[in-house]
Design an enzyme around this catalytic site. Structure first.
Site, PDB file in Angstrom:
ATOM      1  N   ASP A 120      -7.903  -5.261  -0.255  1.00 55.92           N
ATOM      2  CA  ASP A 120      -8.355  -6.163  -1.327  1.00 55.92           C
ATOM      3  C   ASP A 120      -7.995  -7.618  -1.102  1.00 55.92           C
ATOM      4  O   ASP A 120      -8.412  -8.485  -1.869  1.00 55.92           O
ATOM      5  CB  ASP A 120      -7.743  -5.705  -2.659  1.00 55.92           C
ATOM      6  CG  ASP A 120      -8.308  -4.355  -3.076  1.00 55.92           C
ATOM      7  OD1 ASP A 120      -7.533  -3.467  -3.450  1.00 55.92           O
ATOM      8  OD2 ASP A 120      -9.536  -4.196  -2.984  1.00 55.92           O
ATOM      9  N   HIS A 152       0.859  -1.196   0.000  1.00 52.81           N
ATOM     10  CA  HIS A 152       0.000   0.000   0.000  1.00 52.81           C
ATOM     11  C   HIS A 152       0.890   1.238   0.000  1.00 52.81           C
ATOM     12  O   HIS A 152       1.943   1.249   0.627  1.00 52.81           O
ATOM     13  CB  HIS A 152      -0.901   0.024   1.243  1.00 52.81           C
ATOM     14  CG  HIS A 152      -2.059   0.950   1.081  1.00 52.81           C
ATOM     15  ND1 HIS A 152      -1.962   2.296   1.327  1.00 52.81           N
ATOM     16  CD2 HIS A 152      -3.315   0.713   0.663  1.00 52.81           C
ATOM     17  CE1 HIS A 152      -3.137   2.859   1.073  1.00 52.81           C
ATOM     18  NE2 HIS A 152      -3.983   1.928   0.676  1.00 52.81           N
TER      19      HIS A 152
HETATM   20  C1  SDX Z   1      -6.191  -0.118  -3.151  1.00 50.83           C
HETATM   21  O1  SDX Z   1      -4.333   4.390  -2.297  1.00 50.83           O
HETATM   22  C2  SDX Z   1      -5.267   3.771  -1.686  1.00 50.83           C
HETATM   23  O2  SDX Z   1      -5.688   4.136  -0.579  1.00 50.83           O
HETATM   24  C3  SDX Z   1      -5.844   2.578  -2.422  1.00 50.83           C
HETATM   25  C4  SDX Z   1      -6.875   1.773  -1.649  1.00 50.83           C
HETATM   26  C5  SDX Z   1      -8.139   2.586  -1.398  1.00 50.83           C
HETATM   27  O3  SDX Z   1      -8.846   2.270  -0.443  1.00 50.83           O
HETATM   28  O4  SDX Z   1      -8.456   3.464  -2.248  1.00 50.83           O
HETATM   29  O5  SDX Z   1      -6.338   1.358  -0.412  1.00 50.83           O
HETATM   30  C6  SDX Z   1      -7.318   0.541  -2.422  1.00 50.83           C
HETATM   31  O6  SDX Z   1      -5.975   0.155  -4.302  1.00 50.83           O
HETATM   32  C7  SDX Z   1      -5.298  -1.073  -2.387  1.00 50.83           C
HETATM   33  C8  SDX Z   1      -4.076  -1.557  -3.234  1.00 50.83           C
HETATM   34  C9  SDX Z   1      -4.552  -2.688  -4.171  1.00 50.83           C
HETATM   35  N1  SDX Z   1      -3.452  -3.034  -5.107  1.00 50.83           N
HETATM   36  C10 SDX Z   1      -2.813  -4.211  -5.010  1.00 50.83           C
HETATM   37  O7  SDX Z   1      -2.992  -5.056  -4.122  1.00 50.83           O
HETATM   38  C11 SDX Z   1      -1.805  -4.450  -6.139  1.00 50.83           C
HETATM   39  C12 SDX Z   1      -0.495  -4.956  -5.528  1.00 50.83           C
HETATM   40  N2  SDX Z   1       0.110  -3.845  -4.788  1.00 50.83           N
HETATM   41  C13 SDX Z   1       1.077  -3.047  -5.464  1.00 50.83           C
HETATM   42  O8  SDX Z   1       0.959  -2.943  -6.855  1.00 50.83           O
HETATM   43  C14 SDX Z   1       1.536  -1.812  -4.714  1.00 50.83           C
HETATM   44  O9  SDX Z   1       1.800  -2.206  -3.443  1.00 50.83           O
HETATM   45  C15 SDX Z   1       0.617  -0.599  -4.690  1.00 50.83           C
HETATM   46  C16 SDX Z   1       0.155  -0.224  -6.049  1.00 50.83           C
HETATM   47  C17 SDX Z   1      -0.542  -0.856  -3.809  1.00 50.83           C
HETATM   48  C18 SDX Z   1       1.445   0.541  -4.097  1.00 50.83           C
HETATM   49  O10 SDX Z   1       2.432   0.814  -4.980  1.00 50.83           O
HETATM   50  P1  SDX Z   1       3.650   1.814  -4.613  1.00 50.83           P
HETATM   51  O11 SDX Z   1       3.387   2.548  -3.349  1.00 50.83           O
HETATM   52  O12 SDX Z   1       3.947   2.616  -5.842  1.00 50.83           O
HETATM   53  O13 SDX Z   1       4.806   0.844  -4.268  1.00 50.83           O
HETATM   54  P2  SDX Z   1       5.754   0.158  -5.339  1.00 50.83           P
HETATM   55  O14 SDX Z   1       4.930  -0.464  -6.440  1.00 50.83           O
HETATM   56  O15 SDX Z   1       6.801   1.147  -5.729  1.00 50.83           O
HETATM   57  O16 SDX Z   1       6.405  -1.022  -4.492  1.00 50.83           O
HETATM   58  C19 SDX Z   1       7.486  -0.770  -3.570  1.00 50.83           C
HETATM   59  C20 SDX Z   1       8.330  -2.044  -3.607  1.00 50.83           C
HETATM   60  C21 SDX Z   1       8.758  -2.450  -5.001  1.00 50.83           C
HETATM   61  O17 SDX Z   1       9.905  -3.236  -4.859  1.00 50.83           O
HETATM   62  P3  SDX Z   1      11.348  -2.575  -5.318  1.00 50.83           P
HETATM   63  O18 SDX Z   1      11.174  -2.085  -6.742  1.00 50.83           O
HETATM   64  O19 SDX Z   1      11.583  -1.450  -4.330  1.00 50.83           O
HETATM   65  O20 SDX Z   1      12.328  -3.707  -5.210  1.00 50.83           O
HETATM   66  O21 SDX Z   1       7.543  -3.144  -3.120  1.00 50.83           O
HETATM   67  C22 SDX Z   1       7.347  -4.086  -4.161  1.00 50.83           C
HETATM   68  C23 SDX Z   1       7.666  -3.383  -5.473  1.00 50.83           C
HETATM   69  O22 SDX Z   1       8.124  -4.307  -6.428  1.00 50.83           O
HETATM   70  N3  SDX Z   1       5.953  -4.476  -4.113  1.00 50.83           N
HETATM   71  C24 SDX Z   1       5.507  -5.731  -4.193  1.00 50.83           C
HETATM   72  C25 SDX Z   1       4.114  -5.632  -4.059  1.00 50.83           C
HETATM   73  N4  SDX Z   1       3.757  -4.357  -3.917  1.00 50.83           N
HETATM   74  C26 SDX Z   1       4.896  -3.645  -3.948  1.00 50.83           C
HETATM   75  N5  SDX Z   1       6.161  -6.896  -4.355  1.00 50.83           N
HETATM   76  C27 SDX Z   1       5.366  -7.999  -4.398  1.00 50.83           C
HETATM   77  N6  SDX Z   1       4.020  -7.987  -4.275  1.00 50.83           N
HETATM   78  C28 SDX Z   1       3.364  -6.825  -4.104  1.00 50.83           C
HETATM   79  N7  SDX Z   1       2.058  -6.809  -3.966  1.00 50.83           N
END
Ligand code: SDX
Length: 393
Positions: free
Chosen positions: A329, A272
């Site tokens: 989610d 998140h």
């Molecule tokens: C919602 O914003 C909100 O409030 C949203 C929400 C709401 O109520 O409106 O809470 C609802 O959308 C919840 C999120 C649902 N999405 C997912 O579950 C999809 C999986 N999650 C990710 O795609 C990610 O965590 C996000 C999109 C939620 C957040 O993305 P960020 O803050 O841009 O973080 P990032 O993608 O830059 O990740 C940081 C690191 C990365 O690794 P490095 O490049 O630093 O090595 O963490 C890793 C990412 O690769 N990472 C994950 C991961 N999520 C982040 N690795 C594995 N699995 C994951 N799920």
């Protein structure tokens, strides 16, 4: 930094506005709507009570709630001509694409919504959206089943009416299971607002040009559909099913997630932007999943897989270091499925829940007269060059 512009992709460190609606503390895992803790609201309030709180700023008195519920009931039917638009969609149209199209179409049915010269009718459009979104949402499901759509039944409360429109059939009596209605009430409350997330920021940005409420909400529905945002709840169940069909080896998928760059696999429902601790909503939903499935006598093997994934991730350096916890989610789809909601409707359920939050934020943006959103950029393109005639290219 070039000149006066600070580049902040994804607005990770940019406050886009001021708001008095929802408070998040990502480090402490705190979520409050207008100062009330999400844990209390989920346990003690009804969804329309929370909708009123978010939109109008205070918990309604009994009289205010009675009037609010009555006004919503009076608008649950949808103009029959909207059905003609709906009939044009193919049977396999994704319900989110249908929903955003029909909500956008509502602006065409209510021209007083975009004619700024007419007296302000915002409260009426707010009631229309809250009243008609559930009705419209059920049409896709009925069409996918080859069943006739149901008209709303105004003797039912908001959640029961939605369930009636989803599952009632003309050939037999349908009675709403109170366990199902209460589970839906809690899920909708948990999704109701979340400060400046992607879809809410979209609603604000579109509305900042003084576009009408329906068009702004339709834009929010489209942003929510993305698999990184609300679309994740559908991705999670499909991911859990894949893991189950692949033998249920969670360790294998944890490793794949850690090598995302090579495997392209992402653990949906984890991580998140704001919560660097547990998402408080995930905690409530995880507990509700056990309760609801037990009460309904549903044994869903993917629940155990979800718990196994969570357990493995919370003890793995990759996830700990990146502060990746289950988000809203991760478990919600397991409950939706137990309630009989099909997977391709999960993000629609998120939209129904988030609607009052989108409305509240749009209304606040208009009332505080926020300027039109128009961010700048850091230019990385070509320096000045002269036109080359096509014969010389
Ligand atoms: C919602 O914003 C909100 O409030 C949203 C929400 C709401 O109520 O409106 O809470 C609802 O959308 C919840 C999120 C649902 N999405 C997912 O579950 C999809 C999986 N999650 C990710 O795609 C990610 O965590 C996000 C999109 C939620 C957040 O993305 P960020 O803050 O841009 O973080 P990032 O993608 O830059 O990740 C940081 C690191 C990365 O690794 P490095 O490049 O630093 O090595 O963490 C890793 C990412 O690769 N990472 C994950 C991961 N999520 C982040 N690795 C594995 N699995 C994951 N799920």
């Amino acid at each position: 930094q070039t000149g006066f512009i600070t580049l902040d992709k994804g607005y990770k460190n940019t406050g886009a506005t001021q708001s008095g609606i929802t408070f998040l503390d990502g480090e402490e895992g705190i979520l409050r709507y207008r100062g009330y803790a999400i844990e209390e609201l989920a346990e003690k309030a009804s969804f329309l009570e929370v909708a009123y709180l978010l939109i109008y700023g205070e918990l309604p008195t009994q009289d205010q709630l009675t009037k609010f519920e009555a006004s919503i009931r009076r608008h649950t039917m949808v103009n029959e001509d909207m059905r003609k638009i709906f009939e044009g969609f193919p049977v396999n149209a994704h319900p989110m694409g249908v929903l955003s199209s029909l909500v956008s179409a509502m602006s065409a049915f209510y021209p007083d919504s975009y004619n700024d010269k007419l007296p302000d009718q915002t409260d009426l459009h707010i009631v229309r959206l809250l009243a008609k979104l559930p009705t419209i949402a059920t049409w896709s499901y009925k069409k996918s089943q080859g069943h006739p759509v149901n008209y709303p039944k105004n003797s039912l409360d908001y959640c029961s009416n939605f369930l009636h429109m989803m599952f009632a059939l003309p050939v037999e009596e349908y009675t709403v299971d109170p366990v199902v209605a209460e589970a839906l009430n809690v899920l909708l409350i948990l999704h109701a607002d979340h400060e400046q997330n992607c879809s809410t920021s979209t609603v604000r940005l579109v509305g900042s040009s003084r576009a009408n409420l329906y068009s702004s909400i339709s834009a929010g529905i489209n942003a929510l559909w993305g698999p990184l945002h609300g679309g994740a709840n559908q991705e999670v169940i499909e991911m859990l099913e894949d893991i189950r069909n692949d033998g249920g080896d969670v360790a294998k998928y944890i490793e794949m997630a850690k090598n995302a760059k090579q495997t392209g696999f992402r653990l949906f429902g984890f991580g998140h932007r704001v919560y660097k601790n547990f998402d408080p909503r995930a905690k409530i939903i995880k507990k509700a999943a056990d309760d609801v499935l037990n009460k309904l006598g549903v044994n869903d093997p993917v629940l155990e897989i979800a718990k196994g994934l969570e357990e493995a991730a919370l003890n793995d350096e990759y996830f700990i270091q990146r502060k990746l916890y289950p988000n809203v989610d991760f478990y919600s789809g397991i409950i939706y499925r137990a309630l009989g909601i099909p997977t391709n409707m999960f993000t629609v359920m998120f939209a129904i829940g988030r609607l009052p939050g989108w409305i509240a934020q749009w209304k606040e943006m208009r009332e505080t007269k926020d300027p039109i959103g128009r961010p700048r950029q850091v230019y990385t393109g070509s320096p000045l060059r002269s036109f080359v005639p096509i014969t010389e290219r």
